[in-house]
Design a protein around this motif. Structure first.
Motif, PDB file in Angstrom:
ATOM      1  N   GLY A  56      -5.029 -38.390  24.996  1.00  0.00           N
ATOM      2  CA  GLY A  56      -3.956 -37.675  24.321  1.00  0.00           C
ATOM      3  C   GLY A  56      -4.492 -36.637  23.347  1.00  0.00           C
ATOM      4  O   GLY A  56      -3.991 -35.513  23.278  1.00  0.00           O
ATOM      5  N   LEU A  57      -5.545 -37.005  22.613  1.00  0.00           N
ATOM      6  CA  LEU A  57      -6.164 -36.088  21.662  1.00  0.00           C
ATOM      7  C   LEU A  57      -6.816 -34.918  22.394  1.00  0.00           C
ATOM      8  O   LEU A  57      -6.727 -33.766  21.963  1.00  0.00           O
ATOM      9  CB  LEU A  57      -7.203 -36.840  20.822  1.00  0.00           C
ATOM     10  CG  LEU A  57      -7.910 -36.036  19.729  1.00  0.00           C
ATOM     11  CD1 LEU A  57      -6.894 -35.509  18.724  1.00  0.00           C
ATOM     12  CD2 LEU A  57      -8.954 -36.898  19.032  1.00  0.00           C
ATOM     13  N   GLU A  58      -7.451 -35.232  23.522  1.00  0.00           N
ATOM     14  CA  GLU A  58      -8.101 -34.191  24.318  1.00  0.00           C
ATOM     15  C   GLU A  58      -7.073 -33.173  24.808  1.00  0.00           C
ATOM     16  O   GLU A  58      -7.305 -31.961  24.760  1.00  0.00           O
ATOM     17  CB  GLU A  58      -8.809 -34.851  25.509  1.00  0.00           C
ATOM     18  CG  GLU A  58      -9.546 -33.887  26.414  1.00  0.00           C
ATOM     19  CD  GLU A  58     -10.199 -34.605  27.580  1.00  0.00           C
ATOM     20  OE1 GLU A  58     -10.247 -34.016  28.679  1.00  0.00           O
ATOM     21  OE2 GLU A  58     -10.646 -35.747  27.395  1.00  0.00           O
ATOM     22  N   ARG A  59      -5.921 -33.676  25.271  1.00  0.00           N
ATOM     23  CA  ARG A  59      -4.873 -32.774  25.761  1.00  0.00           C
ATOM     24  C   ARG A  59      -4.289 -31.944  24.617  1.00  0.00           C
ATOM     25  O   ARG A  59      -4.048 -30.748  24.770  1.00  0.00           O
ATOM     26  CB  ARG A  59      -3.767 -33.581  26.455  1.00  0.00           C
ATOM     27  CG  ARG A  59      -2.643 -32.722  27.018  1.00  0.00           C
ATOM     28  CD  ARG A  59      -1.728 -33.562  27.880  1.00  0.00           C
ATOM     29  NE  ARG A  59      -0.577 -32.831  28.349  1.00  0.00           N
ATOM     30  CZ  ARG A  59      -0.582 -31.961  29.332  1.00  0.00           C
ATOM     31  NH1 ARG A  59      -1.726 -31.704  29.967  1.00  0.00           N
ATOM     32  NH2 ARG A  59       0.518 -31.342  29.714  1.00  0.00           N
ATOM     33  N   ALA A  60      -4.064 -32.588  23.471  1.00  0.00           N
ATOM     34  CA  ALA A  60      -3.523 -31.864  22.321  1.00  0.00           C
ATOM     35  C   ALA A  60      -4.467 -30.742  21.889  1.00  0.00           C
ATOM     36  O   ALA A  60      -4.028 -29.625  21.591  1.00  0.00           O
ATOM     37  CB  ALA A  60      -3.288 -32.836  21.162  1.00  0.00           C
ATOM     38  N   ASN A  61      -5.766 -31.030  21.877  1.00  0.00           N
ATOM     39  CA  ASN A  61      -6.752 -30.002  21.513  1.00  0.00           C
ATOM     40  C   ASN A  61      -6.753 -28.857  22.512  1.00  0.00           C
ATOM     41  O   ASN A  61      -6.900 -27.691  22.138  1.00  0.00           O
ATOM     42  CB  ASN A  61      -8.147 -30.622  21.415  1.00  0.00           C
ATOM     43  CG  ASN A  61      -8.319 -31.479  20.174  1.00  0.00           C
ATOM     44  OD1 ASN A  61      -7.626 -31.283  19.185  1.00  0.00           O
ATOM     45  ND2 ASN A  61      -9.235 -32.431  20.229  1.00  0.00           N
ATOM     46  N   ALA A  62      -6.583 -29.199  23.798  1.00  0.00           N
ATOM     47  CA  ALA A  62      -6.557 -28.164  24.835  1.00  0.00           C
ATOM     48  C   ALA A  62      -5.350 -27.250  24.646  1.00  0.00           C
ATOM     49  O   ALA A  62      -5.452 -26.021  24.790  1.00  0.00           O
ATOM     50  CB  ALA A  62      -6.523 -28.807  26.219  1.00  0.00           C
ATOM     51  N   ILE A  63      -4.197 -27.833  24.308  1.00  0.00           N
ATOM     52  CA  ILE A  63      -3.002 -27.026  24.089  1.00  0.00           C
ATOM     53  C   ILE A  63      -3.155 -26.157  22.844  1.00  0.00           C
ATOM     54  O   ILE A  63      -2.757 -24.987  22.833  1.00  0.00           O
ATOM     55  CB  ILE A  63      -1.760 -27.940  23.970  1.00  0.00           C
ATOM     56  CG1 ILE A  63      -1.476 -28.598  25.326  1.00  0.00           C
ATOM     57  CG2 ILE A  63      -0.542 -27.155  23.502  1.00  0.00           C
ATOM     58  CD1 ILE A  63      -0.324 -29.575  25.311  1.00  0.00           C
ATOM     59  N   ILE A  64      -3.772 -26.710  21.791  1.00  0.00           N
ATOM     60  CA  ILE A  64      -4.013 -25.923  20.580  1.00  0.00           C
ATOM     61  C   ILE A  64      -4.911 -24.730  20.888  1.00  0.00           C
ATOM     62  O   ILE A  64      -4.677 -23.605  20.422  1.00  0.00           O
ATOM     63  CB  ILE A  64      -4.636 -26.805  19.478  1.00  0.00           C
ATOM     64  CG1 ILE A  64      -3.582 -27.804  18.957  1.00  0.00           C
ATOM     65  CG2 ILE A  64      -5.167 -25.952  18.326  1.00  0.00           C
ATOM     66  CD1 ILE A  64      -4.140 -28.849  18.020  1.00  0.00           C
ATOM     67  N   ARG A  65      -5.956 -24.963  21.702  1.00  0.00           N
ATOM     68  CA  ARG A  65      -6.846 -23.854  22.079  1.00  0.00           C
ATOM     69  C   ARG A  65      -6.069 -22.793  22.863  1.00  0.00           C
ATOM     70  O   ARG A  65      -6.276 -21.593  22.679  1.00  0.00           O
ATOM     71  CB  ARG A  65      -8.017 -24.384  22.914  1.00  0.00           C
ATOM     72  CG  ARG A  65      -9.073 -25.131  22.107  1.00  0.00           C
ATOM     73  CD  ARG A  65     -10.353 -25.317  22.899  1.00  0.00           C
ATOM     74  NE  ARG A  65     -10.141 -26.118  24.094  1.00  0.00           N
ATOM     75  CZ  ARG A  65     -10.236 -27.447  24.128  1.00  0.00           C
ATOM     76  NH1 ARG A  65     -10.536 -28.110  23.015  1.00  0.00           N
ATOM     77  NH2 ARG A  65     -10.048 -28.110  25.244  1.00  0.00           N
ATOM     78  N   SER A  66      -5.172 -23.256  23.742  1.00  0.00           N
ATOM     79  CA  SER A  66      -4.366 -22.317  24.524  1.00  0.00           C
ATOM     80  C   SER A  66      -3.466 -21.486  23.624  1.00  0.00           C
ATOM     81  O   SER A  66      -3.342 -20.274  23.790  1.00  0.00           O
ATOM     82  CB  SER A  66      -3.513 -23.075  25.548  1.00  0.00           C
ATOM     83  OG  SER A  66      -4.317 -23.683  26.535  1.00  0.00           O
ATOM     84  N   LEU A  67      -2.836 -22.137  22.648  1.00  0.00           N
ATOM     85  CA  LEU A  67      -1.949 -21.422  21.733  1.00  0.00           C
ATOM     86  C   LEU A  67      -2.730 -20.430  20.873  1.00  0.00           C
ATOM     87  O   LEU A  67      -2.240 -19.336  20.571  1.00  0.00           O
ATOM     88  CB  LEU A  67      -1.207 -22.423  20.845  1.00  0.00           C
ATOM     89  CG  LEU A  67      -0.185 -23.315  21.561  1.00  0.00           C
ATOM     90  CD1 LEU A  67       0.427 -24.308  20.587  1.00  0.00           C
ATOM     91  CD2 LEU A  67       0.892 -22.472  22.220  1.00  0.00           C
ATOM     92  N   ALA A  68      -3.951 -20.802  20.492  1.00  0.00           N
ATOM     93  CA  ALA A  68      -4.800 -19.890  19.726  1.00  0.00           C
ATOM     94  C   ALA A  68      -5.121 -18.653  20.562  1.00  0.00           C
ATOM     95  O   ALA A  68      -5.124 -17.528  20.053  1.00  0.00           O
ATOM     96  CB  ALA A  68      -6.079 -20.602  19.293  1.00  0.00           C
ATOM     97  N   GLN A  69      -5.361 -18.876  21.860  1.00  0.00           N
ATOM     98  CA  GLN A  69      -5.651 -17.764  22.761  1.00  0.00           C
ATOM     99  C   GLN A  69      -4.440 -16.846  22.872  1.00  0.00           C
ATOM    100  O   GLN A  69      -4.560 -15.623  22.842  1.00  0.00           O
ATOM    101  CB  GLN A  69      -6.029 -18.309  24.147  1.00  0.00           C
ATOM    102  CG  GLN A  69      -6.341 -17.250  25.191  1.00  0.00           C
ATOM    103  CD  GLN A  69      -7.671 -16.570  24.936  1.00  0.00           C
ATOM    104  OE1 GLN A  69      -8.429 -16.963  24.059  1.00  0.00           O
ATOM    105  NE2 GLN A  69      -7.949 -15.520  25.699  1.00  0.00           N
ATOM    106  N   VAL A  70      -3.264 -17.452  22.983  1.00  0.00           N
ATOM    107  CA  VAL A  70      -2.026 -16.664  23.066  1.00  0.00           C
ATOM    108  C   VAL A  70      -1.831 -15.861  21.783  1.00  0.00           C
ATOM    109  O   VAL A  70      -1.482 -14.676  21.823  1.00  0.00           O
ATOM    110  CB  VAL A  70      -0.802 -17.581  23.310  1.00  0.00           C
ATOM    111  CG1 VAL A  70       0.497 -16.788  23.207  1.00  0.00           C
ATOM    112  CG2 VAL A  70      -0.901 -18.244  24.680  1.00  0.00           C
ATOM    113  N   GLY A  71      -2.066 -16.506  20.635  1.00  0.00           N
ATOM    114  CA  GLY A  71      -1.920 -15.820  19.357  1.00  0.00           C
ATOM    115  C   GLY A  71      -2.860 -14.636  19.224  1.00  0.00           C
ATOM    116  O   GLY A  71      -2.471 -13.564  18.738  1.00  0.00           O
ATOM    117  N   THR A  72      -4.097 -14.808  19.671  1.00  0.00           N
ATOM    118  CA  THR A  72      -5.085 -13.728  19.609  1.00  0.00           C
ATOM    119  C   THR A  72      -4.655 -12.554  20.480  1.00  0.00           C
ATOM    120  O   THR A  72      -4.712 -11.392  20.067  1.00  0.00           O
ATOM    121  CB  THR A  72      -6.466 -14.237  20.075  1.00  0.00           C
ATOM    122  OG1 THR A  72      -6.873 -15.318  19.240  1.00  0.00           O
ATOM    123  CG2 THR A  72      -7.500 -13.131  20.015  1.00  0.00           C
TER     124      THR A  72
END
Length: 203
Positions: A56-72
Motif C-alpha cells: 500500500g505504501l509503495e502504491r501511494a508513493n508511486a501515485i505521489i511521484r505521478s502527481l509530482a510529475q503532473v505538477g511539474t
C-alpha cells in the motif's frame, strides 16, 4: 474430545473414537502444540499484514511521484490538453483510468474534456451511441441530482448505474465494458476528485 482454542478466531479439535481417550499428559502436549501453532499463525498473519502495508505504501508513493510529475508538467505547459494527457499517462502507469469533465462556458452543463479510456472503446461507444464523446453535454442539473456537487473527494460504488443515467443513449453493455476492468466480476468503484478554484466547482 478436547477442543483447544489457539487464537480468538481459530480452534483445533483433537478427536478420538475411544471414550476418555486423552489423559492429562496428552492434554498437556496438545496444549503445547496448540500454542506453537498459534504462535506460527500469528507470525504469518503479522508478515501478511506487513506485506500488505508495504504494498500500500509503495502504491501511494508511486501515485505521489505521478502527481509530482503532473505538477511539474502543468507549471511549464502552455496547452491545457498537454496537462490532461500527462495526467492520463501517469495514472495509466498505476493501472488507473481517468475521465475529466469540466463546466461549460455558461456553467449550465459539463463536457468531457479528456479520458484515458482506450481509444478503441471510445470509438465503439461513439459508434453505438451516434454521439461524439467530447461533444456530449451533461446538464449540470441532471448531474447534481445523480452526483451531489461536493468540494471533497468521494467514492461512487455503483459507477455503471451512475454513468447509465448521465450518458444518455450509451448502451448499458458498453458502459459496463468501460467501468469493469478485465478479470473482475464486480463493478470497480470510481473515485471522484472535484476540481475547484477559489471555492467554486469547475469540474
Amino acid at each position: 474430545e478436547s477442543p483447544l482454542n489457539t487464537m480468538s478466531s481459530t480452534a483445533v479439535n483433537a478427536e478420538s473414537k475411544r471414550l476418555n481417550a486423552f489423559n492429562e499428559d496428552d492434554e498437556h502436549l496438545l496444549t503445547i502444540m496448540a500454542g506453537q501453532l498459534a504462535t506460527a499463525m500469528g507470525r504469518l498473519r503479522a508478515n501478511d499484514e506487513s506485506h500488505r502495508q508495504s504494498k500500500g505504501l509503495e502504491r501511494a508513493n508511486a501515485i505521489i511521484r505521478s502527481l509530482a510529475q503532473v505538477g511539474t508538467r502543468a507549471a511549464a505547459a502552455t496547452d491545457p490538453e498537454q496537462v490532461l494527457r500527462t495526467l492520463g499517462s501517469e495514472l495509466e502507469k498505476q493501472n488507473l483510468l481517468c475521465l475529466v469533465l469540466l463546466l461549460g462556458v455558461e456553467g449550465s452543463d459539463m463536457t468531457i474534456r479528456y479520458t484515458s479510456i482506450p481509444e478503441n472503446i471510445v470509438r465503439l461507444a461513439e459508434r453505438w451511441s451516434h454521439v461524439n464523446l467530447y461533444e456530449h453535454r451533461i446538464p449540470l442539473e441532471l448531474s447534481s441530482e445523480i452526483i451531489p456537487p461536493r468540494q471533497e473527494p468521494y467514492i461512487i460504488d455503483r459507477p455503471v448505474e451512475v454513468a447509465s443515467r448521465l450518458m444518455i443513449g450509451l448502451p448499458l453493455k458498453l458502459i459496463r465494458r468501460i467501468f469493469i476492468l478485465p478479470g473482475e466480476t464486480s463493478e470497480s468503484p470510481v473515485y471522484i476528485l472535484p476540481l475547484g478554484m477559489e471555492g467554486v466547482l469547475q469540474g
